[in-house]
Write a protein that holds these residues in place. Sequence first.
Motif, short mmCIF file in Angstrom:
data_model
loop_
_atom_site.label_atom_id
_atom_site.label_comp_id
_atom_site.label_asym_id
_atom_site.label_seq_id
_atom_site.Cartn_x
_atom_site.Cartn_y
_atom_site.Cartn_z
N ASP A 35 -8.00 -69.21 -21.82
CA ASP A 35 -6.65 -69.78 -21.72
C ASP A 35 -6.77 -71.10 -20.94
O ASP A 35 -7.85 -71.43 -20.46
N TYR A 36 -5.64 -71.81 -20.76
CA TYR A 36 -5.67 -73.01 -19.92
C TYR A 36 -5.74 -72.61 -18.46
O TYR A 36 -5.21 -71.57 -18.06
N GLY A 37 -6.39 -73.45 -17.65
CA GLY A 37 -6.52 -73.15 -16.22
C GLY A 37 -5.18 -73.29 -15.51
O GLY A 37 -4.38 -74.18 -15.83
N HIS A 38 -4.91 -72.40 -14.55
CA HIS A 38 -3.68 -72.53 -13.77
C HIS A 38 -3.98 -73.19 -12.43
O HIS A 38 -5.16 -73.35 -12.05
N ILE A 39 -2.94 -73.57 -11.71
CA ILE A 39 -3.17 -74.37 -10.50
C ILE A 39 -3.86 -73.57 -9.40
O ILE A 39 -4.49 -74.15 -8.52
N GLY A 40 -3.78 -72.23 -9.46
CA GLY A 40 -4.55 -71.41 -8.51
C GLY A 40 -6.04 -71.56 -8.77
O GLY A 40 -6.83 -71.82 -7.86
N ASN A 41 -6.44 -71.46 -10.05
CA ASN A 41 -7.84 -71.70 -10.41
C ASN A 41 -8.28 -73.06 -9.87
O ASN A 41 -9.34 -73.19 -9.27
N PHE A 42 -7.44 -74.07 -10.12
CA PHE A 42 -7.85 -75.42 -9.76
C PHE A 42 -7.90 -75.61 -8.24
O PHE A 42 -8.70 -76.39 -7.76
N PHE A 93 -10.69 -74.13 -25.13
CA PHE A 93 -10.27 -73.94 -23.74
C PHE A 93 -11.31 -74.52 -22.77
O PHE A 93 -10.95 -75.01 -21.70
N GLU A 94 -12.56 -74.50 -23.20
CA GLU A 94 -13.58 -75.12 -22.35
C GLU A 94 -13.37 -76.64 -22.31
O GLU A 94 -13.42 -77.26 -21.25
N GLU A 95 -13.09 -77.24 -23.48
CA GLU A 95 -12.85 -78.69 -23.50
C GLU A 95 -11.64 -79.03 -22.64
O GLU A 95 -11.66 -79.99 -21.86
N ALA A 96 -10.61 -78.23 -22.78
CA ALA A 96 -9.38 -78.47 -22.00
C ALA A 96 -9.69 -78.36 -20.51
O ALA A 96 -9.20 -79.14 -19.68
N PHE A 97 -10.52 -77.38 -20.15
CA PHE A 97 -10.87 -77.18 -18.75
C PHE A 97 -11.55 -78.43 -18.17
O PHE A 97 -11.20 -78.89 -17.08
N PHE A 98 -12.50 -79.00 -18.92
CA PHE A 98 -13.19 -80.20 -18.39
C PHE A 98 -12.26 -81.41 -18.37
O PHE A 98 -12.36 -82.24 -17.47
#
Length: 496
Positions: A35-42, A93-98
Amino acid sequence: MTIRLFNTLSGQMEPLVPIDGTTLRMYACGPTVYDYGHIGNFRTFLQVDVLRRALELFGTPVRHVMNITDVDDKIIRNASLAGLHIQDYTRRFEEAFFEDLNALAVKRPTEVPHATGHIAEMVALVERLAAGKLAYQTEDGSWYFRIAGDPDYGRLSKRDFAGMTDGARVELDEYDKDSARDFALWKAPKLGEYHWTSALGPGRPGWHLECSAMAMRYLGDTFDLHAGGEDLIFPHHENEIAQSECATGAVFARHWFHVRFLLVEGKKMSKSEGNFLTLRDLLLRGYKASAIRSLLISVPYGQQLNFTFEGLVAEAAALERLRAFRTRVERHLAQNAFGQGENDALQASVEQHAASFDAALAHDLNTAAARAAVFEVVRLANTAADAGRLGRENATSLLALLERFDRVFAVLTTDDAAITEAALGWAECEGRLHEAPAALLLQRTLTDAQIEAEVEQRDAARRARNFARADAIRDALAAKGVVLEDSKGEVRWRRR
Ligand code: AMP
Ligand code: ZN
């Protein structure tokens, strides 16, 4: 300068010095790309980035390994629901994460290993454990770690697992924090499920096994630091230690760095609460990437951060002040506008605050105290400049301090407009553009060159003393989210 950091394993503050005397080797658990990363992950990835940047600032090179978990229960389930091969499902989702990490100015880790690219290492690790009778196979073909074979099990989370039942098993990667259970190393496939064929039989790796295998593959049996969010202490990190140390007989990671959770408006972030926020949600609502980064790192890693929209707006304003100050000092230097010579008191203060900045970072990465030192000296210097009491040496030292600050905080030179534009482009493809505020969309229709042309038109109108027209242009720009600032005969513009 040596950083002293709290170590979850020892429960104490300890100096963080590379074992090999030169490079600090650190492993940070990466995202599960379903999924897309949330602000807690970040928040967690940002605090790891701050740690890395602080080490580098103080002269220690860092070998930073972050894995990509591209196979797990959720990924297999979601990919199969979407009718996709797991790699086709995880790729976007990996591309979006980077892209998100870039937007947040997180330095790319030195190595980014994928779980699916290291199955052989994982299988070999299970074989080593099996040879030492620490792994066993069950009837369905899965392999489990025998925690009764590890007398130190529980050393990280400091739970007392005395009296645990030998052979009680848990198949899930994440499970109840109070139960010590033999955990799955290798999971046999259910009917039709995605799997690998291996010497262990058909199956797929457990999440804990993935990180142990990749950490040791890239950093050796023993390395300096292992990082993650506080939720990973048990069972994930506890299990990583058990498997790795039982297999090698060596200490796995010397230092354990855990980032405390982010809450949203005082509550745990969750989809059911309706307070679940991805980075993209915030960019789409017009919040700037630099302000988001700044807010997420403003509270030290060892304290919970309560995210609020009010706080985010205040953070953006604080950054504007810092940037305006930097522009002001640069202008002084460019124009050589130093009437009254050096301000010795200010100079002493700059040096003292610069020392406080370093000391705060070195003391358990206290980002709040570090930034407070910089904000405070900027306030003093602004007052001095207002009174015409800013000297050339003062100006040079202040810019050097801001530059040092930004090597760790990385919030002053972000191209926020380009990041917002990219987020709007993404939203357009996803059919989510209607979520953006009207002002943001209007502003999107103006390029920098068009804004410059409008500003010039307004200048011309003012020179011709046609103030009505000048004001109309100003108002039209304001409606499109562009703010004009007149200062001493010069006009500057910025996007709101
Ligand atoms: P995941 O993709 O779920 O494996 O999580 C990636 C990282 O984000 C892990 O280090 C988690 O511990 C961390 N994390 C998850 N939720 C939060 C949160 N609310 N606050 C801070 N870190 C979090
Ligand atoms: Zn991990």
